[in-house]
Structure formats: C-alpha cells, structure tokens
Design an enzyme around this catalytic site. Structure first.
Site, PDB file in Angstrom:
ATOM      1  N   VAL A  12       0.727  -1.211  -0.100  1.00 14.99           N
ATOM      2  CA  VAL A  12       0.082   0.164   0.157  1.00 14.99           C
ATOM      3  C   VAL A  12       0.931   1.289   0.213  1.00 14.99           C
ATOM      4  CG1 VAL A  12      -1.738   1.257   1.354  1.00 14.99           C
ATOM      5  CG2 VAL A  12      -1.955  -1.331   1.427  1.00 14.99           C
ATOM      6  N   GLY A  39      18.506   0.065  12.844  1.00 14.26           N
ATOM      7  CA  GLY A  39      18.275  -0.365  11.508  1.00 14.26           C
ATOM      8  C   GLY A  39      18.836  -1.831  11.316  1.00 14.26           C
ATOM      9  N   GLU A  51      15.904  12.247   8.878  1.00 12.58           N
ATOM     10  CA  GLU A  51      14.299  12.163   8.936  1.00 12.58           C
ATOM     11  C   GLU A  51      13.977  13.243   8.136  1.00 12.58           C
ATOM     12  OE1 GLU A  51      12.739   9.442  10.936  1.00 12.58           O
ATOM     13  OE2 GLU A  51      14.734   8.887  10.776  1.00 12.58           O
ATOM     14  N   LYS A  62      14.422   5.182  20.175  1.00 10.56           N
ATOM     15  CA  LYS A  62      15.081   3.867  20.392  1.00 10.56           C
ATOM     16  C   LYS A  62      15.633   3.568  21.652  1.00 10.56           C
ATOM     17  CE  LYS A  62      16.629   4.967  15.317  1.00 10.56           C
ATOM     18  NZ  LYS A  62      17.560   5.877  14.479  1.00 10.56           N
TER      19      LYS A  62
HETATM   20  N1  HSE Z   1      17.305   9.343  10.575  1.00 12.38           N
HETATM   21  C1  HSE Z   1      17.844   8.315  11.289  1.00 12.38           C
HETATM   22  C2  HSE Z   1      19.362   8.205  11.591  1.00 12.38           C
HETATM   23  C3  HSE Z   1      17.363   7.077  10.498  1.00 12.38           C
HETATM   24  O1  HSE Z   1      19.716   9.155  11.121  1.00 12.38           O
HETATM   25  O2  HSE Z   1      19.802   7.146  11.874  1.00 12.38           O
HETATM   26  C4  HSE Z   1      17.209   5.647  10.993  1.00 12.38           C
HETATM   27  O3  HSE Z   1      16.239   5.785  12.243  1.00 12.38           O
END
Ligand code: HSE
Length: 420
Positions: free
Chosen positions: A41, A127, A183, A198
């Site tokens: 989607v 990640g 981001e 996080k």
């Molecule tokens: N904007 C985040 C970073 C991407 O720079 O780590 C991963 O969460």
C-alpha cells in the site's frame, strides 16, 4: 505459503519486497515456508517504486484480506499506523513494524492488544543491527547494567565530519539530508528525538520501563561548536550523541545527549553514519553491536528477520518480560543523574573573574577537574572551558543559572556531559 502485506512501500518497503524475491530460496530454507508479498500500500500510486508487487492506496485492502498472514508496517507517523496496527492485530494478523515513533508512544498498549499474536520490531532500533533480538533473547540470562549507543546515523555523520574535517554544522546537516540519512524533519535527528525513541524501546526490553520521550532527558547536537571540538581533542575525548540507559541502585537513568567520551573507548571509534550499541550484562560483561543504522536493504534485513522468526513460530513477550514480572526498576528523575560535565562560557577578561566563577561553582558543591582559557576576537572577552568532577544534574543546572546571572558572564553558557 505465508502471505505478507506491506503498508508503506518506500525505500525500506521496496527493499523488503525485493529481498524476499531475490533471496527467496535461502529465506524459505531458514523459515521453513515460502514467504511471498501479496500486496503493498502506498499513498501516491503514480510514483515509481521499483517493485513487482501489486500496489493499492487503501490500507484496508491489506488489513481485510483474509489471505494475508503478516502485516508489515513501514508508513511512519504515529496515530495512523497505531490505528492500522491495532486493526491488523484485532483481525489476528501478526505485525512487523520498523516504526520507532509508534513504539515510543504506544508499545505497552500494543503489547496488550497483541496478546499472543506476534508483534515484532527489530528494524525500529539501529536499523540493520539485531539489537532487539540480542536484548530480548541473546542476553536474557543477564541483569542489564547499562546500554550506551550511537543510535542516530545523521548525528554521528555530522559529528564525525565536524571533528575530523572541521566542517561547519549547517553545511554538514545539508549534506546529511542530501545523502538521505536524515528524517523528513531533521530536528528529529539533531534534537535527539529519534535516538530517544530507540532508547525507550531498548529500555523496555532491558528493564520493563514504560516511559515516553517527554519523561526523559533529551538534548541534541545543535549547540556544539568548533571550540568544543578543539577542547575535546586536546583533552582526549570524542563527541558522540549517545542514548544512555544505566541502572543505578533501584532506578534507571535514561538520557540522550551529546557526550564527551574517551577517544580510546570502542564506541568512540564508530564513525560516519554507522550505529553501535554496547550492552553490559551482569554475567556476560560488556558486549558491542555495530552496523548500519539506516538504509533500505539494511533496515529490510531486520524486517525480514522478524518475518522469519514469526514463520518459525518463535514467540515470547513482545517487550521481553512476561506482563507483571518486569524488573520493578523505576525511571530516575533527570535531577538525580550524576555525571561529569564540560562547560563553555564567555566572560569579561578582568582580574578576579575566574575566582568569581569558581566560587559560584563551589557554592553548588561542584569541583573543577580541568580548565582552559582562550582569547576571543574581542580582547575584553575570554572563553573559559571547564570540566568538572562528578556532580548531580540538579546542582549543575542551578549552577548554570547562577553563573548566567553574574555580570561578568557574557551570553549563553554551553554544557556537555562526559562519560568515562
Ligand atoms: N534518521 C535516522 C538516522 C534513520 O539518522 O539514524 C534511522 O532511524
């Protein structure tokens, strides 16, 4: 055969679809079943996505599809994905999400709603590094003493360039945005909020702490200057934006801030866009996890690990503790944090000024560890750079307020914390 629906086919979603296709045989061998993406989607159907899966713009086509077993949520945002994830779980579908903001705010509610239905989130934190699996399972024999992590690649990239190449803050932020690390709103990165999401996820698994970003100390890297960088180098420190969780007695400190750390520590050597997390367990000792914290394939690698785990039937409490049996440790107030500090201030370059500053610090029980004075372009003004011995955050904040009221102090006072 297991069928997947993907909500949000952007960079990561496209990588998930492509890796599931390209590595289908090895993934099937590991999961024990064939895994295929039935549909994805997207908001904008006219944009080319580089995938061969069927796309629609209606998330309910995934949620209501009785053939779809696992919903992968990669939309971003908080409230819309929360509603959709809830609906998917209520329909009995397993969910995999990479959405750290969703979890920072709603992880305990989602755990409640999920019950025995798997809801997994390896890609939400650092990640491609399997830190969630390491904490939930790999270190489950341990009391966790501390977690320290570089959890935002954008900030680490910027700090590395500022320290190694003398780059200026604004130019390097623009470069990080162009490279696609940041981001959509980069204040989430440079203000420490992304890292805080996080950290909160890791703190739940490590300690069972139900806190929100508003509850913890979050500072970014916006005020770091080349003066701070030069001082750090001279005194043997690197500067990193760290997420820190530390058990202190029956409490846990949770904080995100720019930190001076000894150059020789392992985490100080993590440069560029890479992430790294060190976890100290009471039995295992210090462990460290390093890798790419962002990027399509790296993040998709973590998403697919969750899909494989679900297909294998590996389960367990979503946030690592059986409900009601969490560690019982409480979030410490930020005022109670005890650490060393670095201070930068500009003062009138006159006799007696230094004594005035040090006696003000002394009034709050703060003892100076080292000091440097630098001239400025204005010969009537000097820069003073201090490091202090350990003191309480509340004492430091009160001292900064008192210093700011002295006639001899010019402009803002900058502060950074030091961890050894
Ligand atoms: N904007 C985040 C970073 C991407 O720079 O780590 C991963 O969460």
């Amino acid at each position: 055969m297991v069928k997947i629906g993907i909500l949000g086919v952007g960079t990561v979603g496209a990588s998930v679809a492509n890796i599931l296709e390209a590595n289908a045989a090895i993934i099937e061998a590991r999961a024990g079943k064939q895994i295929v993406v039935k549909r994805g989607v997207v908001k904008n159907l006219s944009k080319e996505r580089g995938v061969s899966i069927t796309l629609s713009d209606d998330p309910m086509e995934v949620i209501n599809d009785p053939e779809i077993d696992i919903v992968v949520e990669l939309m971003g945002g908080v409230e819309e994905p929360y509603t959709l994830v809830k609906r998917a779980l209520q329909k009995g579908k397993a969910v995999v999400t990479a959405n750290k903001a969703l979890l920072a705010y709603h992880r305990y509610a989602l755990q409640e709603i999920a019950g025995d239905i798997p809801l997994m989130y390896e890609a939400s934190t650092a990640g491609g590094i399997p830190i969630i699996g390491a904490l939930r399972t790999g270190l489950s024999a341990n009391h966790i003493e501390s977690i320290q992590g570089i959890m935002n690649g954008t900030c680490n990239y910027m700090l590395t360039k500022m320290i190694n190449e003398g780059a200026q803050y604004d130019a390097i932020l623009k470069e990080a945005q162009e490279l696609g690390y940041a981001e959509a709103d980069p204040t989430f990165d440079v203000g420490g909020f992304d890292a805080s999401h996080k950290l909160l996820i890791l703190a739940s698994i490590a300690y069972g702490i139900d806190a929100k970003p508003e509850d913890i100390l979050i500072e970014g890297i916006e005020n770091i200057t080349q003066t701070d960088v030069a001082f750090a180098k001279e005194f043997g420190y690197e500067i990193k934006l760290l997420g820190i969780a530390k058990k202190v007695g029956e409490g846990v400190e949770l904080r995100v801030h720019a930190t001076m750390i000894p150059q020789e520590s392992m985490i100080a050597k993590v440069d560029g866009v890479m992430n790294a997390v060190t976890v100290v367990g009471d039995r295992v000792g210090e462990t460290m996890y390093y890798g790419p914290g962002a990027g399509g394939d790296a993040t998709a690698s973590a998403v697919i690990s969750d899909i494989v785990d679900i297909v294998r039937g590996n389960q367990g409490p979503m946030l690592g503790y059986k409900k009601g049996l969490e560690s019982g440790l409480k979030l410490l107030s930020r005022d109670e944090i005890v650490t060393q500090y670095y201070l930068r201030l500009e003062v009138a370059d006159e006799s007696g000024v230094l004594a005035n500053i040090t006696s003000t610090l002394g009034e709050f029980g703060i003892s100076i560890e080292s000091m440097l004075q630098k001239p400025t372009s204005d010969e009537a003004v000097a820069k003073l750079l201090f490091t202090t011995h350990r003191c309480k955050e509340s004492e430091m904040q009160e001292a900064i307020t008192a210093l700011g009221k002295l006639d001899v102090v010019r402009g803002e006072i900058a502060m950074m914390r030091i961890e050894k």
